[in-house]
Design an enzyme around this catalytic site. Structure first.
Site, mmCIF file in Angstrom:
data_model
loop_
_atom_site.group_PDB
_atom_site.id
_atom_site.type_symbol
_atom_site.label_atom_id
_atom_site.label_comp_id
_atom_site.label_asym_id
_atom_site.label_seq_id
_atom_site.Cartn_x
_atom_site.Cartn_y
_atom_site.Cartn_z
ATOM 1 N N GLN A 80 9.874 82.290 134.772
ATOM 2 C CA GLN A 80 9.795 83.208 135.912
ATOM 3 C C GLN A 80 9.153 82.535 137.132
ATOM 4 O O GLN A 80 9.642 82.637 138.256
ATOM 5 C CB GLN A 80 8.982 84.440 135.490
ATOM 6 C CG GLN A 80 8.879 85.533 136.541
ATOM 7 C CD GLN A 80 8.094 86.751 136.035
ATOM 8 O OE1 GLN A 80 7.741 86.829 134.853
ATOM 9 N NE2 GLN A 80 7.817 87.679 136.917
ATOM 10 N N GLU B 51 6.275 93.379 128.418
ATOM 11 C CA GLU B 51 5.857 94.252 129.507
ATOM 12 C C GLU B 51 5.912 95.678 128.990
ATOM 13 O O GLU B 51 6.968 96.143 128.544
ATOM 14 C CB GLU B 51 6.749 94.077 130.745
ATOM 15 C CG GLU B 51 6.497 92.747 131.452
ATOM 16 C CD GLU B 51 7.183 92.607 132.804
ATOM 17 O OE1 GLU B 51 8.159 93.337 133.056
ATOM 18 O OE2 GLU B 51 6.725 91.770 133.601
ATOM 19 N N LYS C 103 13.952 87.213 132.555
ATOM 20 C CA LYS C 103 13.849 88.637 132.238
ATOM 21 C C LYS C 103 15.049 89.167 131.473
ATOM 22 O O LYS C 103 15.056 90.337 131.104
ATOM 23 C CB LYS C 103 13.745 89.429 133.550
ATOM 24 C CG LYS C 103 12.498 89.121 134.356
ATOM 25 C CD LYS C 103 11.356 89.958 133.861
ATOM 26 C CE LYS C 103 10.174 89.854 134.812
ATOM 27 N NZ LYS C 103 9.108 90.766 134.400
ATOM 28 N N ASP D 142 14.846 97.586 137.453
ATOM 29 C CA ASP D 142 13.448 97.548 137.032
ATOM 30 C C ASP D 142 12.572 97.625 138.276
ATOM 31 O O ASP D 142 12.759 96.851 139.211
ATOM 32 C CB ASP D 142 13.157 96.274 136.236
ATOM 33 C CG ASP D 142 11.867 96.392 135.431
ATOM 34 O OD1 ASP D 142 11.460 97.525 135.094
ATOM 35 O OD2 ASP D 142 11.256 95.350 135.135
ATOM 36 N N ASP E 228 10.057 95.115 128.417
ATOM 37 C CA ASP E 228 10.812 94.194 129.264
ATOM 38 C C ASP E 228 10.277 92.784 129.022
ATOM 39 O O ASP E 228 9.447 92.274 129.777
ATOM 40 C CB ASP E 228 10.639 94.624 130.724
ATOM 41 C CG ASP E 228 11.440 93.774 131.679
ATOM 42 O OD1 ASP E 228 12.432 93.169 131.252
ATOM 43 O OD2 ASP E 228 11.052 93.715 132.865
ATOM 44 N N HIS F 20 -0.964 96.628 138.142
ATOM 45 C CA HIS F 20 -0.188 95.452 137.721
ATOM 46 C C HIS F 20 0.148 94.568 138.919
ATOM 47 O O HIS F 20 -0.038 93.343 138.880
ATOM 48 C CB HIS F 20 1.096 95.899 137.011
ATOM 49 C CG HIS F 20 2.032 94.774 136.689
ATOM 50 N ND1 HIS F 20 1.728 93.811 135.744
ATOM 51 C CD2 HIS F 20 3.247 94.423 137.196
ATOM 52 C CE1 HIS F 20 2.728 92.932 135.680
ATOM 53 N NE2 HIS F 20 3.657 93.285 136.551
HETATM 54 MN MN MN Z 1 9.541 94.623 134.083
#
Ligand code: MN
Length: 426
Positions: free
Chosen positions: A251, A210, A264, A137, A244, A144
């Site tokens: 996190q 995401e 994730k 990823d 995602d 972002h």
């Molecule tokens: Mn991602």
């Protein structure tokens, strides 16, 4: 460099009825896998609302001389077909386009085979189209990365010094990547707020989506070899929508120093139809200006970004959906060719069926942000749903729907949907 791809002809019409604004006109011809009621999992394409079993077509010699043995379509994944290489993908897609054009009677008038091979899209179960080996990823949207930097680090210097030089990424986990329609339970894990001295264990309270796209590689390399930026697109079979899912509270506590881990990998969702790079050829566009100029192995010529409109909708349980974001794939600062060149510059080998997520795709204005973290700005600006409720993160039994399409000269090439419902903690 530019080749004529017959299947992309804007004037083509199909003898399969195709609704206006369908994501799947005859110019698309994506590839996927579905469970055929008689034959089990088979490779397929789709036109309009009709799913077409390619295994049946191949067995009946409609795909002969394309370089694809009928057996590669009698598989629960696309890997063997993809491994045949780009000339075969192109030949099969062009053949399908020819078979389904309105003035070609060869299959149109074969009623028996049509009954066996053509199914209503609403009646079939789509499967995860690829046996995904490795999953990377990236973190390639400037907006972002800037938004996250402002929220969690330093508003004056939101980008880390490497960001404009390296397509930053991490190696993710492929076992929890699922096809659209798969529900995901809210994850449990460790979280710690700034006020607390010790972490606590429990359900995540900050489950987020995401908005990403992902590309699938269809050509392998050997350990030690690198893919140059000019070769990179020959390795890319096609693209899917990619959600995602992320647990922001988990996190934040776990990600230092090695990056995302359990926040994730509790579920990531792909759309079932892989739209080929060939089908997206008419939608090439320029990406953002890159300043400073990247190192030579990341410099490219031509247009390597794609103009693909993206949308996110949130549907509360028992209520109508609200569109909460509109973005575009062309906002990505680092393009796919740069990502793949970077992934392999050290000699890392890639395989058929690897998946590469773009990273969250945020645009320049608040309505184009690609996550709830940004849309609701860390919980400080709740989003209003059309049913009157508010969201800062995803509630139990909410459904998140990603959609995407490119449009030009009256032709719409779409991706369908990547849908997932968040269930209560298990
Ligand atoms: Mn991602």
């Amino acid at each position: 460099m530019s080749v004529i791809i017959e299947a992309n002809d804007c004037s083509l019409k199909s003898w399969i009825e195709t609704p206006d604004h369908s994501d799947f006109p005859i110019q698309n011809i994506p590839f996927g896998v579905f469970r055929h009621p008689e034959f089990g999992a088979v490779v397929a394409t789709r036109i309009g609302d009709t799913v077409i079993d390619l295994c049946s077509l191949a067995r009946n010699h409609y795909l002969k001389d394309t370089g694809a043995d009928p057996e590669v379509f009698h598989r629960p994944v696309l890997n063997d077909f993809m491994a045949l290489g780009q000339p075969v993908w192109r030949a099969v897609r062009n053949r399908l386009s020819w078979l389904f054009r309105h003035d070609n009677p060869s299959l149109r008038d074969n009623i028996l085979l049509r009954r066996e091979a053509l199914l209503d899209a609403w009646d079939v179960e789509m499967l995860l189209p690829v046996m995904i080996g490795d999953y990377t990823d990236f973190y390639s949207s400037l907006e972002h990365a800037t938004n996250v930097g402002i929220m969690f680090r330093d508003a004056a210097n939101p980008l880390l010094p490497n960001w404009r030089h390296i397509p930053v990424g991490y190696h993710g986990r492929s076992s929890s990547i699922v096809v659209s329609g798969t529900a995901i339970h809210r994850p449990k894990g460790q979280t710690k707020t700034d006020q607390d001295e010790f972490p606590v264990f429990g359900p995540s309270r900050q489950v987020d989506f995401e908005l990403e796209m992902a590309f699938v590689t269809g050509k392998q390399t050997s350990l030690g070899d690198s893919i140059t930026i000019d070769e990179a697109e020959d390795h890319i079979f096609g693209l899917v929508l990619f959600n995602d899912l992320s647990a922001r509270d988990i996190q934040r506590w776990e990600y230092v120093p090695l990056g995302p881990f359990l926040a994730k990998n509790f579920g990531s969702v792909v759309s079932p139809w892989i739209v080929t790079l060939d089908a997206l050829e008419p939608f090439r566009t320029d990406g953002p200006v890159q300043e400073p100029m990247p190192l030579p192995y990341l410099r490219f010529a031509g247009r390597k970004s794609y103009d693909i409109n993206l949308e996110v909708a949130l549907k509360p349980d028992q209520s109508e959906e609200t569109t909460i974001s509109r973005s575009n794939f062309r906002y990505m600062y680092w393009n796919m060719a740069q990502q793949l060149a970077h992934q392999t510059v050290n000699g890392c080998n890639i395989n058929v069926g690897d998946l590469y997520g773009s990273g969250t795709i945020s645009g320049p204005v608040p309505g184009s942000y690609g996550s709830l973290l940004e849309l609701a700005w860390k919980g400080t600006k709740p989003l209003k749903m059309t049913d009157g409720t508010e969201r800062t993160f995803i509630n139990d039994n909410d459904t998140i729907i990603l959609r995407g399409y490119a449009m030009k000269d009256g032709v719409r090439i779409g991706f369908g949907e990547a849908i997932t419902k968040i269930l209560p903690v298990k």
